[in-house]
Design a protein around this motif. Sequence first.
Motif, PDB file in Angstrom:
ATOM      1  N   HIS A  97      -1.865  29.407  74.014  1.00  0.00           N
ATOM      2  CA  HIS A  97      -3.200  29.936  74.320  1.00  0.00           C
ATOM      3  C   HIS A  97      -4.291  29.400  73.395  1.00  0.00           C
ATOM      4  N   ILE A  98      -4.081  28.243  72.801  1.00  0.00           N
ATOM      5  CA  ILE A  98      -5.109  27.634  71.972  1.00  0.00           C
ATOM      6  C   ILE A  98      -6.321  27.298  72.827  1.00  0.00           C
ATOM      7  N   SER A  99      -7.504  27.547  72.304  1.00  0.00           N
ATOM      8  CA  SER A  99      -8.734  27.302  73.071  1.00  0.00           C
ATOM      9  C   SER A  99      -9.111  25.825  73.007  1.00  0.00           C
ATOM     10  N   PRO A 100      -9.916  25.363  73.957  1.00  0.00           N
ATOM     11  CA  PRO A 100     -10.384  23.971  73.904  1.00  0.00           C
ATOM     12  C   PRO A 100     -11.115  23.647  72.598  1.00  0.00           C
ATOM     13  N   ARG A 101     -11.888  24.587  72.077  1.00  0.00           N
ATOM     14  CA  ARG A 101     -12.583  24.325  70.809  1.00  0.00           C
ATOM     15  C   ARG A 101     -11.582  24.163  69.664  1.00  0.00           C
ATOM     16  N   GLN A 102     -10.558  24.994  69.641  1.00  0.00           N
ATOM     17  CA  GLN A 102      -9.543  24.883  68.592  1.00  0.00           C
ATOM     18  C   GLN A 102      -8.787  23.562  68.711  1.00  0.00           C
ATOM     19  N   ILE A 103      -8.555  23.127  69.935  1.00  0.00           N
ATOM     20  CA  ILE A 103      -7.935  21.813  70.140  1.00  0.00           C
ATOM     21  C   ILE A 103      -8.833  20.724  69.559  1.00  0.00           C
ATOM     22  N   MET A 104     -10.129  20.793  69.872  1.00  0.00           N
ATOM     23  CA  MET A 104     -11.062  19.812  69.331  1.00  0.00           C
ATOM     24  C   MET A 104     -11.023  19.800  67.805  1.00  0.00           C
ATOM     25  N   ASP A 105     -11.018  20.984  67.200  1.00  0.00           N
ATOM     26  CA  ASP A 105     -11.009  21.060  65.730  1.00  0.00           C
ATOM     27  C   ASP A 105      -9.747  20.428  65.149  1.00  0.00           C
ATOM     28  N   LEU A 106      -8.597  20.687  65.795  1.00  0.00           N
ATOM     29  CA  LEU A 106      -7.343  20.072  65.339  1.00  0.00           C
ATOM     30  C   LEU A 106      -7.434  18.549  65.370  1.00  0.00           C
ATOM     31  N   LEU A 107      -7.927  18.024  66.483  1.00  0.00           N
ATOM     32  CA  LEU A 107      -7.997  16.579  66.651  1.00  0.00           C
ATOM     33  C   LEU A 107      -9.061  15.959  65.744  1.00  0.00           C
ATOM     34  N   ARG A 108     -10.143  16.672  65.518  1.00  0.00           N
ATOM     35  CA  ARG A 108     -11.195  16.153  64.640  1.00  0.00           C
ATOM     36  C   ARG A 108     -10.707  16.091  63.189  1.00  0.00           C
ATOM     37  N   GLN A 109      -9.968  17.096  62.774  1.00  0.00           N
ATOM     38  CA  GLN A 109      -9.474  17.148  61.395  1.00  0.00           C
ATOM     39  C   GLN A 109      -8.212  16.298  61.186  1.00  0.00           C
ATOM     40  N   GLY A 110      -7.595  15.864  62.280  1.00  0.00           N
ATOM     41  CA  GLY A 110      -6.387  15.041  62.167  1.00  0.00           C
ATOM     42  C   GLY A 110      -5.205  15.793  61.587  1.00  0.00           C
ATOM     43  N   ARG A 111      -5.089  17.079  61.905  1.00  0.00           N
ATOM     44  CA  ARG A 111      -3.984  17.895  61.374  1.00  0.00           C
ATOM     45  C   ARG A 111      -2.722  17.654  62.221  1.00  0.00           C
ATOM     46  N   THR A 112      -2.116  16.523  61.993  1.00  0.00           N
ATOM     47  CA  THR A 112      -0.958  16.119  62.789  1.00  0.00           C
ATOM     48  C   THR A 112       0.320  16.803  62.305  1.00  0.00           C
ATOM     49  N   VAL A 113       1.356  16.731  63.122  1.00  0.00           N
ATOM     50  CA  VAL A 113       2.671  17.268  62.771  1.00  0.00           C
ATOM     51  C   VAL A 113       3.228  16.511  61.567  1.00  0.00           C
ATOM     52  N   VAL A 114       3.744  17.235  60.594  1.00  0.00           N
ATOM     53  CA  VAL A 114       4.370  16.625  59.423  1.00  0.00           C
ATOM     54  C   VAL A 114       5.883  16.626  59.627  1.00  0.00           C
ATOM     55  N   ARG A 115       6.459  15.449  59.667  1.00  0.00           N
ATOM     56  CA  ARG A 115       7.908  15.307  59.793  1.00  0.00           C
ATOM     57  C   ARG A 115       8.530  15.056  58.424  1.00  0.00           C
ATOM     58  N   HIS A 116       9.850  15.201  58.347  1.00  0.00           N
ATOM     59  CA  HIS A 116      10.543  15.073  57.063  1.00  0.00           C
ATOM     60  C   HIS A 116      11.780  14.181  57.222  1.00  0.00           C
ATOM     61  N   LEU A 117      11.963  13.294  56.261  1.00  0.00           N
ATOM     62  CA  LEU A 117      13.166  12.464  56.205  1.00  0.00           C
ATOM     63  C   LEU A 117      13.815  12.693  54.848  1.00  0.00           C
ATOM     64  N   THR A 118      15.003  13.277  54.853  1.00  0.00           N
ATOM     65  CA  THR A 118      15.718  13.556  53.616  1.00  0.00           C
ATOM     66  C   THR A 118      16.755  12.477  53.359  1.00  0.00           C
ATOM     67  N   VAL A 119      16.657  11.845  52.202  1.00  0.00           N
ATOM     68  CA  VAL A 119      17.610  10.822  51.783  1.00  0.00           C
ATOM     69  C   VAL A 119      18.499  11.431  50.698  1.00  0.00           C
ATOM     70  N   PRO A 120      19.775  11.707  50.993  1.00  0.00           N
ATOM     71  CA  PRO A 120      20.655  12.304  49.987  1.00  0.00           C
ATOM     72  C   PRO A 120      20.935  11.339  48.841  1.00  0.00           C
ATOM     73  N   GLU A 121      21.213  11.908  47.678  1.00  0.00           N
ATOM     74  CA  GLU A 121      21.581  11.092  46.525  1.00  0.00           C
ATOM     75  C   GLU A 121      22.910  10.385  46.780  1.00  0.00           C
ATOM     76  N   GLY A 122      23.010   9.164  46.262  1.00  0.00           N
ATOM     77  CA  GLY A 122      24.285   8.463  46.271  1.00  0.00           C
ATOM     78  C   GLY A 122      24.552   7.595  47.482  1.00  0.00           C
ATOM     79  N   LEU A 123      23.611   7.502  48.416  1.00  0.00           N
ATOM     80  CA  LEU A 123      23.799   6.588  49.544  1.00  0.00           C
ATOM     81  C   LEU A 123      23.535   5.153  49.090  1.00  0.00           C
TER      82      LEU A 123
END
Length: 323
Positions: free
Chosen positions: A93-119
């Motif tokens: 239910h995000i509003s069109p204005r809130q969508i615009m704000d997200l895209l304007r601020q570039g608040r993209t999804v943060v992904r994670h890559l974990t590299v274990p010790e010893g590889l």
Amino acid sequence: MMRRAVIGGSIAVAVLLTVLAGAYIWVRTAFDAAGPSGADATLVLPRGSGLNSIADALKKSGLIDRRWVFIGGVRLAGEAHELKAGEYFFPAHISPRQIMDLLRQGRTVVRHLTVPEGLTSAEVLALVASAPALEGEAPHNVAEGALLPETYNYSWGETRAAMVQRMRHAMDETLEGLWASRSPGLPFATPQQALILASIVEKETGVAAERPRIAAVFINRLRLGMKLQSDPTVLYALSHGQGPLGRELGHGDLDLPSPYNTYRNDGLPPGPIANPGRAAIAAAMQPLVTKELYFVADGTGGHAFAETLEQHNRNVHRWRQQQ
């Protein structure tokens, strides 16, 4: 007649202005209203997406119900050229204005890559190659021990080459910082030699508290001119750094003619045998002060340590009895 025309024209202008004002208010109201999406959603907006194509993608994904409301609201806000590409998470239910704000601020999804010790580096590069949302190919033939194991944050569209470069930079910074605070009198002269020892320590134990003690054993051996006799170095020689060997070491493996075989060769091997984590590097540069020269598994996941061969043989006997 002229007066009637003027009056008629004024009325038409007034009506037009009223209609425009009403439309403006309606668009503003619709732009701020809750959107139609009944569930959270993630959407990728490719690079080069313009306002129209963004509106089309939002409409197709069910995040807005009227594309022209979104386009009009964005244009009225003066943000038509400020919307950024990337992968975005949109709550229900995000509003069109809130969508615009997200895209304007570039608040993209943060992904994670974990590299274990010893590889090994080959194993780390395989992780990078399979990580979703990264682009391009991972570099090949990265030096062993050059990549720092930790969790790296990234966004959709980053390149694999850039990710590997971040790992390199993190290792360089870690080595430089820990080398500056190393214990005095260590039996190696360069950060690279410390890294080699750290990689052996990393592969010898999974118990964090043991690392400085394991490092002390190897440092004591180096000082006395004793062979390190580390099984992981032989495993590395047999696997060529490509991953787990898939079997236990045999007695005959200890005679393998390889510069990495620390049962046959004095001193450190010619290079790291894995990518050690910060804790293992710190252990190699700031080991415990002990007289211990031996260790063997104790059956609990850790090791039994000894200063003399006689003590060590007793520990080995107990370990074999447990097995």
